[in-house]
Design a protein around this motif. Structure first.
Motif, PDB file in Angstrom:
ATOM      1  N   LEU A  60       0.867  -1.184  -0.169  1.00 12.77           N
ATOM      2  CA  LEU A  60      -0.038   0.139   0.155  1.00 12.77           C
ATOM      3  C   LEU A  60       0.844   1.265   0.005  1.00 12.77           C
ATOM      4  O   LEU A  60       2.092   1.371   0.593  1.00 12.77           O
ATOM      5  N   THR A  61       0.348   2.264  -0.635  1.00 15.45           N
ATOM      6  CA  THR A  61       0.922   3.515  -0.517  1.00 15.45           C
ATOM      7  C   THR A  61       1.044   4.073   0.901  1.00 15.45           C
ATOM      8  O   THR A  61       0.124   3.694   1.601  1.00 15.45           O
ATOM      9  N   THR A  62       1.733   5.221   1.264  1.00 19.03           N
ATOM     10  CA  THR A  62       1.798   5.715   2.530  1.00 19.03           C
ATOM     11  C   THR A  62       0.133   6.205   2.704  1.00 19.03           C
ATOM     12  O   THR A  62      -0.191   5.987   3.816  1.00 19.03           O
ATOM     13  N   GLU A  63      -0.331   6.761   1.694  1.00 20.26           N
ATOM     14  CA  GLU A  63      -1.659   7.420   2.101  1.00 20.26           C
ATOM     15  C   GLU A  63      -2.759   6.380   2.166  1.00 20.26           C
ATOM     16  O   GLU A  63      -3.515   6.599   2.867  1.00 20.26           O
ATOM     17  N   PHE A  83      -6.282   3.382   5.268  1.00 19.49           N
ATOM     18  CA  PHE A  83      -6.773   1.857   5.638  1.00 19.49           C
ATOM     19  C   PHE A  83      -6.995   1.793   7.340  1.00 19.49           C
ATOM     20  O   PHE A  83      -8.011   1.530   7.655  1.00 19.49           O
ATOM     21  N   LEU A  84      -5.683   2.500   7.790  1.00 17.03           N
ATOM     22  CA  LEU A  84      -5.788   2.352   9.400  1.00 17.03           C
ATOM     23  C   LEU A  84      -6.956   3.126   9.918  1.00 17.03           C
ATOM     24  O   LEU A  84      -7.528   2.825  11.081  1.00 17.03           O
ATOM     25  N   LEU A 131     -14.394   1.961  11.832  1.00 16.39           N
ATOM     26  CA  LEU A 131     -15.171   0.872  11.740  1.00 16.39           C
ATOM     27  C   LEU A 131     -15.183  -0.147  13.009  1.00 16.39           C
ATOM     28  O   LEU A 131     -16.363  -0.966  13.356  1.00 16.39           O
ATOM     29  N   SER A 132     -14.073  -0.307  13.681  1.00 19.85           N
ATOM     30  CA  SER A 132     -13.877  -1.435  14.698  1.00 19.85           C
ATOM     31  C   SER A 132     -14.308  -0.593  15.991  1.00 19.85           C
ATOM     32  O   SER A 132     -14.738  -1.255  16.873  1.00 19.85           O
TER      33      SER A 132
END
Length: 140
Positions: free
Chosen positions: A124-127, A132-133, A139-140
């Protein structure tokens, strides 16, 4: 990476389950190397922020059944990784906390897990990784 629109992607449950399996496959050898179970590590992480007032509070914080947690706590205590001390304010209550050995183990396992996560997220790119995180956290 494919762009998904409409019904062309798998359902979120399927995607999360696949990711969960990949993470478990990555983490199991790490946990075994450190001699701790997944639930044992969850307890160590749950106590890393500071002592908990009750076993029930700890169980709720890590999503465990409190009755099934007792043997895990017993094992961690026998290994000198956690302490269960009577609460001075209410002797019926046990305060749970990490020992210095427990904190060292928790940090060592976490460092190895994070290294595995970095490898998993490496494409994944840094962005994209940051997005994602953030989304996963929301969502969690």
């Amino acid at each position: 990476m494919a762009e998904y629109e409409g019904d062309e992607r798998a359902d979120l449950g399927v995607l999360v389950m696949r990711l969960g399996r990949r993470l478990l496959d990555m983490e199991q050898p790490i946990l075994a190397r450190h001699g701790v179970s997944m639930w044992g590590y969850a307890v160590l992480c749950g106590l890393a922020g500071g002592p908990m007032r009750t076993q029930a509070a700890l169980a709720a914080s890590i999503g465990a059944d409190k009755t099934r947690l007792i043997p895990i706590l017993d094992g961690l205590q026998e290994r000198g990784l956690i302490e269960r001390e009577p609460d001075p304010a209410d002797r019926r209550v046990r305060l749970l906390g990490l020992t210095s050995d427990g904190r060292r183990l928790q940090l060592a396992v976490q460092a190895d897990v994070r290294a595995g996560e970095e490898e998993l997220l490496g494409d994944l790119t840094t962005e994209d990784r940051a997005a994602f995180l953030r989304a996963l956290d929301a969502l969690s």
